[in-house]
Design a protein around this motif. Structure first.
Motif, PDB file in Angstrom:
ATOM      1  N   ASP A 289     -10.034  -6.114  -5.610  1.00 16.97           N
ATOM      2  CA  ASP A 289      -8.806  -5.840  -6.359  1.00 16.97           C
ATOM      3  C   ASP A 289      -7.766  -5.089  -5.539  1.00 16.97           C
ATOM      4  OD1 ASP A 289     -10.274  -3.425  -6.399  1.00 16.97           O
ATOM      5  OD2 ASP A 289      -9.423  -2.828  -8.332  1.00 16.97           O
ATOM      6  N   CYS A 290      -8.125  -4.660  -4.333  1.00 15.31           N
ATOM      7  CA  CYS A 290      -7.167  -3.975  -3.449  1.00 15.31           C
ATOM      8  C   CYS A 290      -6.563  -4.929  -2.423  1.00 15.31           C
ATOM      9  CB  CYS A 290      -7.834  -2.803  -2.735  1.00 15.31           C
ATOM     10  SG  CYS A 290      -8.234  -1.427  -3.836  1.00 15.31           S
TER      11      CYS A 290
ATOM     12  N   PHE B 210      -2.561  -1.260  -3.025  1.00 16.64           N
ATOM     13  CA  PHE B 210      -3.042  -0.171  -3.863  1.00 16.64           C
ATOM     14  C   PHE B 210      -2.039   0.969  -3.882  1.00 16.64           C
ATOM     15  CE2 PHE B 210      -4.979   0.189   0.355  1.00 16.64           C
ATOM     16  CZ  PHE B 210      -4.525   1.431   0.759  1.00 16.64           C
TER      17      PHE B 210
ATOM     18  N   ILE C 203      -1.350  -4.555  -8.279  1.00 12.66           N
ATOM     19  CA  ILE C 203      -2.060  -3.769  -7.271  1.00 12.66           C
ATOM     20  C   ILE C 203      -2.914  -2.720  -7.986  1.00 12.66           C
ATOM     21  CG2 ILE C 203      -0.390  -4.191  -5.435  1.00 12.66           C
ATOM     22  CD1 ILE C 203       0.913  -1.528  -6.014  1.00 12.66           C
ATOM     23  N   ALA C 204      -3.919  -2.218  -7.292  1.00 11.46           N
ATOM     24  CA  ALA C 204      -4.852  -1.272  -7.905  1.00 11.46           C
ATOM     25  C   ALA C 204      -4.352   0.163  -7.802  1.00 11.46           C
ATOM     26  CB  ALA C 204      -6.213  -1.393  -7.225  1.00 11.46           C
ATOM     27  N   GLN C 205      -4.573   0.938  -8.853  1.00  5.21           N
ATOM     28  CA  GLN C 205      -4.285   2.376  -8.823  1.00  5.21           C
ATOM     29  C   GLN C 205      -5.584   3.074  -8.463  1.00  5.21           C
ATOM     30  OE1 GLN C 205      -3.092   4.158 -12.537  1.00  5.21           O
ATOM     31  NE2 GLN C 205      -2.776   6.153 -11.629  1.00  5.21           N
ATOM     32  N   LEU C 206      -5.556   3.834  -7.395  1.00  7.28           N
ATOM     33  CA  LEU C 206      -6.755   4.509  -6.920  1.00  7.28           C
ATOM     34  C   LEU C 206      -6.647   6.002  -7.165  1.00  7.28           C
ATOM     35  CD1 LEU C 206      -7.295   2.663  -3.515  1.00  7.28           C
ATOM     36  CD2 LEU C 206      -7.958   1.959  -5.824  1.00  7.28           C
TER      37      LEU C 206
ATOM     38  N   ARG D 118       0.864  -1.187   0.000  1.00  3.93           N
ATOM     39  CA  ARG D 118       0.000   0.000   0.000  1.00  3.93           C
ATOM     40  C   ARG D 118       0.898   1.234   0.000  1.00  3.93           C
ATOM     41  NH1 ARG D 118      -2.192  -3.942   3.020  1.00  3.93           N
ATOM     42  NH2 ARG D 118      -1.027  -3.332   4.857  1.00  3.93           N
TER      43      ARG D 118
ATOM     44  N   ARG E  72     -13.465   1.980  -1.264  1.00  5.59           N
ATOM     45  CA  ARG E  72     -12.707   1.441  -2.404  1.00  5.59           C
ATOM     46  C   ARG E  72     -11.629   0.458  -1.967  1.00  5.59           C
ATOM     47  NH1 ARG E  72     -10.950  -0.927  -5.841  1.00  5.59           N
ATOM     48  NH2 ARG E  72     -10.176  -0.265  -7.887  1.00  5.59           N
ATOM     49  N   VAL E  73     -10.951   0.736  -0.842  1.00  4.95           N
ATOM     50  CA  VAL E  73      -9.878  -0.178  -0.429  1.00  4.95           C
ATOM     51  C   VAL E  73     -10.432  -1.514   0.079  1.00  4.95           C
ATOM     52  CG1 VAL E  73      -8.237   1.680   0.040  1.00  4.95           C
ATOM     53  CG2 VAL E  73      -9.568   0.732   1.932  1.00  4.95           C
TER      54      VAL E  73
END
Length: 192
Positions: A76-77, A81, A26-29, A2, A71-72
């Motif tokens: 997918d997180c 992220f 990892i996800a881009q937020l 993270r 969202r976290v």
């Protein structure tokens, strides 16, 4: 993993974040994307945000942190992220820390892409001149200078904030794209 990517507009955060998404899964937020998705999904926090935006007001830190919080929790997180464009202020950083702590999570690192603003302005002007079909509306020296001023005032204090936590790593954002990527990977290996 993270992490937060910090740096002024045009520093290459989006480009480097996309590489980390592909490399590490990892996800881009992006808060803008999350806000639009929450509104479209008609989540409780999304409906609250829509009401605020419909009035023409700025969405409060509390609402933005709520959207990040929702969202976290998405699948997918689970591997981690990258926060890009959030937090923008020390108050948002403190709220983020508190929210993550409540979830039993913590940031692993904060990576600053350090750049020379003068060279950054030159790059933007050159990119605008070379863009087929004309530049983006905000791809000009005047717009970038304004965005840099807002960044210095609101976001740059995060450098000191995260330095004080021991999470900050600075990467020379003036290197080539591949060299920046390699420098980021070195930081990520150190925290693994």
């Amino acid at each position: 993993m993270r992490l937060i990517l910090l740096g002024p507009p045009g520093a290459g955060k989006g480009t480097q974040a996309q590489f980390m998404v592909e490399q590490h899964g990892i996800a881009q937020l992006s808060t803008g994307d999350m806000l639009r998705a929450a509104v479209a999904a008609k989540t409780a926090i999304g409906l609250q945000a829509k009401e605020i935006m419909d009035r023409g007001d700025l969405v409060s830190d509390e609402v933005v942190v709520g959207i990040v919080s929702d969202r976290v929790d998405e699948p997918d997180c689970a591997k981690g992220f990258i926060l890009d464009g959030f937090p923008r202020t020390v108050a948002q950083a403190e709220a983020l820390d508190e929210m993550l702590e409540q979830k039993g999570l913590r940031l692993d690192t904060v990576i600053e892409l350090a750049v020379d603003e003068g060279i950054l302005l030159d790059r933007i002007v050159k990119r605008a001149e070379e863009t087929e079909g004309g530049p983006r509306a905000d791809d000009n020296a005047e717009a970038l200078a304004k965005r840099l001023s807002v960044y210095r005032e609101q976001t740059q204090p995060l450098i000191d904030y995260y330095s004080g936590t021991g999470l900050l790593s600075s990467v020379d954002g003036m290197q080539s794209m591949d060299e920046v990527r390699a420098s980021i990977e070195t930081v990520l290996k150190e925290i693994a």
